[in-house]
Design an enzyme around this catalytic site. Structure first.
Site, short mmCIF file in Angstrom:
data_model
loop_
_atom_site.label_atom_id
_atom_site.label_comp_id
_atom_site.label_asym_id
_atom_site.label_seq_id
_atom_site.Cartn_x
_atom_site.Cartn_y
_atom_site.Cartn_z
N GLU A 45 19.52 7.07 -25.64
CA GLU A 45 20.29 6.33 -25.96
C GLU A 45 19.74 6.72 -27.27
O GLU A 45 20.24 5.83 -29.09
CB GLU A 45 20.97 4.95 -26.02
CG GLU A 45 21.53 4.03 -24.90
CD GLU A 45 22.03 3.08 -24.53
OE1 GLU A 45 21.59 1.93 -25.40
OE2 GLU A 45 21.55 2.58 -23.72
N GLY A 46 19.22 7.59 -27.86
CA GLY A 46 18.90 8.35 -28.58
C GLY A 46 17.44 8.27 -29.88
O GLY A 46 16.65 6.79 -29.11
#
Length: 641
Positions: free
Chosen positions: A425-426
Site C-alpha cells: 500500500e505504498g
C-alpha cells in the site's frame, strides 16, 4: 507468437501529471500534520484526546470479546504457516462472526464498527495469524466495501454491501507486472461496448485476496472516444465472470497464508452499472480509499509490538547470563525499553488518527500516511530487536523449538511477516514522496508557477506577487513560539518539555523546507533523500505529540497514567535523538557522491567487484511479458463457502 504487451508511452512529466490529478486538491478541513510541516503546532486539534462514544465502545468491546475467543479456540497460526493456507473452516467461521462486515453499516448487514475498533480487531486477529489480518484488511480497507461506501451509488450499495458483509470476499486490483507506483502506464483496458457494458482485457499482479475473492475492484483504462471521457476507471467485477482467470498463486517470504495471485481478464463483460464513479476517477477513488485504509497496516504493527514486548519481558526475565537475567544487562535492556516505548507511541498514533477519522472533523490524509510509514518501519525494527533478544532461538522456527520441547515462539516468522508492510500500500520510498508532496502543498499553491518551466512570464510574475505576500506573513512566525516559553504546556507535567521541543522543531523543520525550496527550486523534486528525511522528522514529531496527548489522557482518567507518562517520556527522549540525527543529515550527507557511484554502477564500472560468485537466479526475464489474450493456464481461483 503473441505480440508483446503494449503499454502507454508516457514521459516522467506526464506520469507526474497523472498522479497530481488524482490528488485531493483542496483542504476543506484542518490537518494537524499539515500544520506541523508548516511550522504551526496546532495542539488544539488533538488535545484533549478525542474519545469514542460510549455506544461505540460497548459494541466494539463486545465484538472484540467474541473475536478473542475465536482467535484462541479456532485459529492455529502454526498450521497456517506450515500449510501456507488459511483453512476454509476458519474463513467460514470469520464470516459467521461478522468479521467481513466490521466496517459495513448495520443496515447492510455489517457490524458498523468505528475505525478505532476495526483497527483493534485487526491487531488482535493479526497477532493470532498475520495472514488472516491481511485477508480481512485487504477485504475492507482497500477492497470493494470502502470505495463503495464513499463513491458508490445507492443501487451499488444495496446490491453488493450485504454480500460483502457476510459471505463475499473482495480484492483490490491495480498493480500490473510492469506497473507499480506509476499508474500512468496502466495497460489493462475497459473498452465500452454500447451504452451498458465495458469489456476488460489485461493482467493484474499481486492481487491480495484475488485467489479466493468473490468480488473485485479493478482499475482499468477506458479509451477516450465520442461520449466517453476515458481515463483510469474503477469497476466492480464478479470474480467468476467468463474470461477471469487466476493464473498463479504467489508465494512470499512471509504471510505464507496470503491468497495473493496473478489475475488475467480476457473479454470480460462488465455492466456499466458496476462502474464506481465517473470515467477517469479511478486513481482518485483509490487514493481517497487509502486515506483511512492505510491505518490497518500500522494497527497490525501495534499488535506485533505488543506481542514482541510480552515475549521480550517473559524471556528476558528467565534467561540468565553471567549470574542475572539478560534483561538486567544494559545491552538487552535498551532493546526492551525501545520496544515498550515504541509500542506505546505507535498505538497512540494509530488510535489518535483513527479517532480523528471517526469524528471526521479533520483531514487525516497526512496523518494516516505518516502512521503507515512510521508503523511499518518501527514494526520491523521492533521485530528485529526481538529476534536479537531471543538470540539463536529468535532465528529458529516455532515448529523446531516445539519439536525439541521448548515454547513455540515464532519470532523469526514475525520478522518475515512484517517486512512486507514497508512495501504494501505504498512503499516507504513512495510514502516519503507522497507525504512530502502534501507537506509542501501550501508552498506550491503560492509559488509553484514560479518554478514551472511551462508557465508564461506573466504567470510567473503573478505567482511572485502571491508568494511575496504569503512569505511576508508566514516567515516571521517561524522565529519564535510557545516552545521558547518555559512554562508552556505545563498541564502535561514532565512531558511539557517534549511538547515545547515539538513546537520549536516544527518551526525549524518548516524553515529547513523553505530554505531547500529556495535553494533547489525546480530541482527540489529530485532531492528524494532530502525529502525523505524531512518526512521522517515530521513522523517523529507527530508520534511524540500523539504519545504525550495519549499519556495525559490516560493520566486524567486514572488508567495507568503514571506508567503512560513514563513510556511517553522515554519515547520522546529516544525520538529526539533520531530527530537531531536526521536534521544533521539534511545538510551533511553523502547524497551527491551516492549519485555518482550509482551512475558508475549502471555504467558497469564496478563489474569486477561482482567476480567470485555464482548467481542462482538464472537468466529468465526480469519482468515476464503478459500480452493480452485468452489464458493458457489452469484457473486456480477457489471459492470459500
Amino acid at each position: 507468437m503473441s505480440a508483446p504487451t503494449q503499454r502507454p508511452k508516457v514521459t516522467e512529466r506526464e506520469a507526474r501529471q497523472v498522479a497530481e490529478a488524482a490528488r485531493e486538491q483542496d483542504w476543506r478541513k484542518p490537518s494537524f500534520a499539515k500544520e506541523l510541516f508548516l511550522g504551526r503546532f496546532r495542539l488544539d486539534l488533538i488535545h484533549p484526546h478525542p474519545l469514542p462514544a460510549q455506544e461505540d465502545v460497548r459494541r466494539g468491546e463486545a465484538f472484540l470479546a467474541k473475536l478473542r475467543d475465536f482467535c484462541e479456540t479456532r485459529i492455529d497460526g502454526r498450521l497456517i504457516e506450515r500449510e501456507a493456507r488459511i483453512p476454509d473452516e476458519v474463513v467460514t467461521g470469520l464470516k459467521e462472526l461478522g468479521a467481513l462486515g466490521m466496517k459495513i453499516d448495520p443496515k447492510y448487514g455489517g457490524l458498523g464498527l468505528t475505525q478505532v475498533y476495526y483497527n483493534r480487531a485487526l491487531a488482535l486477529v493479526g497477532s493470532a495469524s498475520p495472514a488472516i489480518g491481511a485477508l480481512l484488511s485487504a477485504h475492507q480497507s482497500i477492497g470493494v466495501p470502502q470505495p463503495l461506501k464513499i463513491f458508490g451509488t445507492q443501487e451499488q450499495k444495496d446490491t453488493f454491501l450485504p454480500r460483502l458483509a457476510r459471505t463475499d470476499i473482495s480484492a483490490f486490483l491495480l498493480t500490473e507486472p510492469d506497473v507499480g507506483s506509476d499508474p500512468a502506464r496502466l495497460a489493462t483496458t475497459a473498452v465500452p461496448d454500447g451504452d451498458d457494458t465495458y469489456v476488460l482485457d489485461g493482467v493484474k499482479l499481486w492481487t491480495t485476496n484475488g485467489v479466493v475473492a468473490d468480488l473485485l475492484v479493478v482499475m482499468a483504462r477506458v479509451p477516450r472516444s465520442e461520449g466517453h471521457k476515458g481515463g483510469i476507471t474503477a469497476f466492480v467485477v464478479e470474480a467468476d465472470s467468463p474470461g477471469v482467470t487466476v493464473e498463479h498463486r504467489n508465494a512470499f517470504m512471509g504471510l505464507r497464508g496470503l491468497e495473493n495471485g496473478v489475475t488475467r481478464f480476457h473479454g470480460v463483460r462488465v455492466p456499466a452499472a458496476n462502474r464506481i464513479g465517473p470515467e477517469g476517477a479511478g486513481l482518485k477513488i483509490a487514493l481517497t480509499t487509502l486515506n483511512t485504509g492505510r491505518l490497518s497496516l500500522p494497527a497490525m504493527c501495534v499488535g506485533a509490538g505488543k506481542w514482541s514486548l510480552k515475549i521480550a519481558r517473559e524471556w528476558a526475565s528467565v534467561r540468565e547470563q553471567w549470574g542475572k537475567p539478560v534483561a538486567r544487562h544494559e545491552a538487552v535492556g535498551t532493546k526492551i525499553s525501545f520496544i515498550a516505548a515504541t509500542t506505546f507511541a505507535l498505538e497512540a498514533v494509530v488510535d489518535l488518527a483513527s479517532q480523528m477519522a471517526d469524528e471526521d472533523r479533520n483531514d487525516i490524509r497526512i496523518e494516516a500516511a505518516l502512521a503507515k510509514l512510521y508503523g511499518s518501519e518501527m514494526g520491523c525494527l521492533m521485530a528485529d530487536e526481538l529476534v536479537q533478544i531471543r538470540g539463536g532461538r529468535g532465528y529458529e522456527t516455532a515448529d523446531s523449538l516445539a519439536a525439541r520441547g521448548e515454547r513455540a515462539v515464532p519470532a523469526e516468522q514475525l520478522l518475515r511477516d512484517l517486512r512486507i508492510n514497508r512495501i504494501f500500500e505504498g512503499s516507504t520510498e513512495i510514502m516519503h514522496l507522497l507525504i512530502a508532496r502534501e507537506a509542501v502543498d501550501a508552498h506550491l499553491a503560492v509559488a509553484g508557477d514560479i518554478i514551472d518551466p511551462e508557465k508564461s512570464l506573466s504567470d510567473k510574475a503573478r505567482a511572485g506577487a502571491r508568494a511575496g505576500g504569503f512569505y511576508a506573513r508566514w516567515l516571521p512566525k517561524l522565529v519564535t513560539g510557545q516552545g521558547q516559553v518555559p512554562g508552556a504546556y505545563r498541564e502535561f507535567g514532565e512531558l511539557a518539555t517534549h511538547l515545547r521541543y515539538v513546537e520549536r522543531t516544527s518551526r525549524k523543520l518548516a524553515r529547513s523546507t523553505f530554505y531547500a525550496m529556495s535553494r533547489w527550486q525546480g530541482r527540489m523534486e529530485l532531492k528524494q533523500a532530502f525529502l525523505g528525511r524531512i518526512v521522517d522528522i515530521g513522523a517523529e514529531l507527530f508520534a511524540m505529540s500523539a504519545a504525550c496527548v495519549r499519556a495525559e489522557s490516560l493520566r486524567a482518567t486514572g488508567d495507568h497514567g503514571r506508567e503512560a507518562h513514563q513510556l511517553a517520556d522515554v519515547f520522546c527522549r529516544q525520538s529526539r535523538l533520531r530527530v537531531e540525527e536526521l536534521f544533521g543529515r539534511l545538510w551533511s550527507n553523502t547524497d551527491d557522491v551516492d549519485r555518482k557511484v550509482v551512475e558508475s554502477v549502471l555504467a558497469g564500472a564496478y563489474t569486477w567487484l561482482e567476480d567470485g560468485i555464482v548467481d542462482p537466479s538464472g537468466d529468465a526475464p526480469w519482468i515476464a511479458d503478459t500480452p493480452p489474450g485468452p489464458s493458457t493456464k489452469e484457473n486456480v481461483h477457489r471459492r470459500i463457502r
